[in-house]
Scaffold this motif. Structure first.
Motif, PDB file in Angstrom:
ATOM      1  N   SER A   1       0.886  -1.226  -0.011  1.00  0.00           N
ATOM      2  CA  SER A   1      -0.300  -0.094   0.111  1.00  0.00           C
ATOM      3  C   SER A   1       0.889   1.311   0.140  1.00  0.00           C
ATOM      4  O   SER A   1       0.436   2.433   0.022  1.00  0.00           O
ATOM      5  CB  SER A   1      -0.835   0.004   1.239  1.00  0.00           C
ATOM      6  OG  SER A   1      -1.697  -1.091   1.054  1.00  0.00           O
ATOM      7  N   TYR A   2       2.109   1.124  -0.046  1.00  0.00           N
ATOM      8  CA  TYR A   2       2.978   2.304   0.164  1.00  0.00           C
ATOM      9  C   TYR A   2       3.752   2.664  -0.972  1.00  0.00           C
ATOM     10  O   TYR A   2       4.280   1.596  -1.577  1.00  0.00           O
ATOM     11  CB  TYR A   2       3.949   2.189   1.423  1.00  0.00           C
ATOM     12  CG  TYR A   2       3.204   2.314   2.544  1.00  0.00           C
ATOM     13  CD1 TYR A   2       2.323   1.619   3.499  1.00  0.00           C
ATOM     14  CD2 TYR A   2       3.705   3.637   3.333  1.00  0.00           C
ATOM     15  CE1 TYR A   2       1.758   2.287   4.475  1.00  0.00           C
ATOM     16  CE2 TYR A   2       3.238   4.082   4.545  1.00  0.00           C
ATOM     17  CZ  TYR A   2       2.210   3.638   5.085  1.00  0.00           C
ATOM     18  OH  TYR A   2       1.712   3.678   6.246  1.00  0.00           O
TER      19      TYR A   2
ATOM     20  N   SER B   1       2.910   2.433  -5.293  1.00  0.00           N
ATOM     21  CA  SER B   1       1.953   1.366  -4.934  1.00  0.00           C
ATOM     22  C   SER B   1       0.784   0.976  -5.880  1.00  0.00           C
ATOM     23  O   SER B   1       0.534   2.113  -6.603  1.00  0.00           O
ATOM     24  CB  SER B   1       1.377   1.644  -3.721  1.00  0.00           C
ATOM     25  OG  SER B   1       0.439   2.893  -3.575  1.00  0.00           O
TER      26      SER B   1
ATOM     27  N   ALA C   1       3.198   7.533   1.596  1.00  0.00           N
ATOM     28  CA  ALA C   1       1.897   7.135   1.558  1.00  0.00           C
ATOM     29  C   ALA C   1       1.467   7.480   0.079  1.00  0.00           C
ATOM     30  O   ALA C   1       0.442   6.823  -0.433  1.00  0.00           O
ATOM     31  CB  ALA C   1       0.968   8.160   2.263  1.00  0.00           C
ATOM     32  N   PHE C   2       2.439   8.203  -0.708  1.00  0.00           N
ATOM     33  CA  PHE C   2       2.012   8.768  -2.252  1.00  0.00           C
ATOM     34  C   PHE C   2       3.086   8.795  -2.785  1.00  0.00           C
ATOM     35  O   PHE C   2       4.312   8.717  -2.126  1.00  0.00           O
ATOM     36  CB  PHE C   2       1.188   9.774  -2.183  1.00  0.00           C
ATOM     37  CG  PHE C   2       1.561  10.996  -1.429  1.00  0.00           C
ATOM     38  CD1 PHE C   2       1.297  11.175  -0.031  1.00  0.00           C
ATOM     39  CD2 PHE C   2       2.781  11.676  -2.038  1.00  0.00           C
ATOM     40  CE1 PHE C   2       1.746  12.192   0.731  1.00  0.00           C
ATOM     41  CE2 PHE C   2       3.086  12.878  -1.139  1.00  0.00           C
ATOM     42  CZ  PHE C   2       2.866  13.212   0.013  1.00  0.00           C
TER      43      PHE C   2
ATOM     44  N   ASP D   1       7.385   8.332   5.400  1.00  0.00           N
ATOM     45  CA  ASP D   1       6.896   8.105   6.760  1.00  0.00           C
ATOM     46  C   ASP D   1       7.912   7.246   7.582  1.00  0.00           C
ATOM     47  O   ASP D   1       7.862   7.256   8.885  1.00  0.00           O
ATOM     48  CB  ASP D   1       5.660   7.415   6.721  1.00  0.00           C
ATOM     49  CG  ASP D   1       4.733   8.145   6.117  1.00  0.00           C
ATOM     50  OD1 ASP D   1       3.548   7.862   5.359  1.00  0.00           O
ATOM     51  OD2 ASP D   1       4.663   9.487   6.328  1.00  0.00           O
TER      52      ASP D   1
END
Length: 122
Positions: free
Chosen positions: A31-32, A53, A100-101, A110
């Motif tokens: 997801s990352y 991701s 995250a993006f 992160d």
């Protein structure tokens, strides 16, 4: 506990190749967006490449475009960086990072690994 553990660094002659890996655990790896960032001796952090991701989109810094290839194995939670045609200026500690993006801004990441040293020298 989130862990990013890099491996594969070492001493390589100019013009040579090297592959570094990053084993991830403790978060949803697939997801990352996953990135490589490097820090040369006495210099600041330099973003190298990111693999988003949920797809195959990759982006590279101009300094490594055409020589480095980022890849990921979501089944095994592992990120890779294949480095070819290495130059002395590629000498650095290479870190993997999760965000995250899709981004090239190191402040957006992160999670970080501890780094692996790549030394390009004859």
């Amino acid at each position: 506990e989130v862990q990013l553990v890099e491996s594969g660094g070492g001493l390589v002659q100019p013009g040579g190749s090297l592959s570094v890996s990053c084993a991830a655990s403790g978060f949803s790896f697939s997801s990352y967006a996953m990135s490589w960032v490097r820090q040369a001796p006495g210099k600041g952090l330099e973003w190298v490449s990111t693999f988003r991701s949920g797809g195959v989109t990759t982006i590279y810094a101009d300094s490594v475009k055409g020589r480095f290839t980022i890849s990921r194995d979501n089944a095994n939670n592992t990120l890779y960086l294949q480095m070819n045609s290495l130059k002395p200026e590629d000498t650095a500690v290479y870190y993997c990072a999760a965000g995250a993006f899709l981004t090239c801004q190191v402040s957006d990441f992160d999670y970080w690994g501890q780094g692996t040293l790549v030394n390009i020298s004859s």
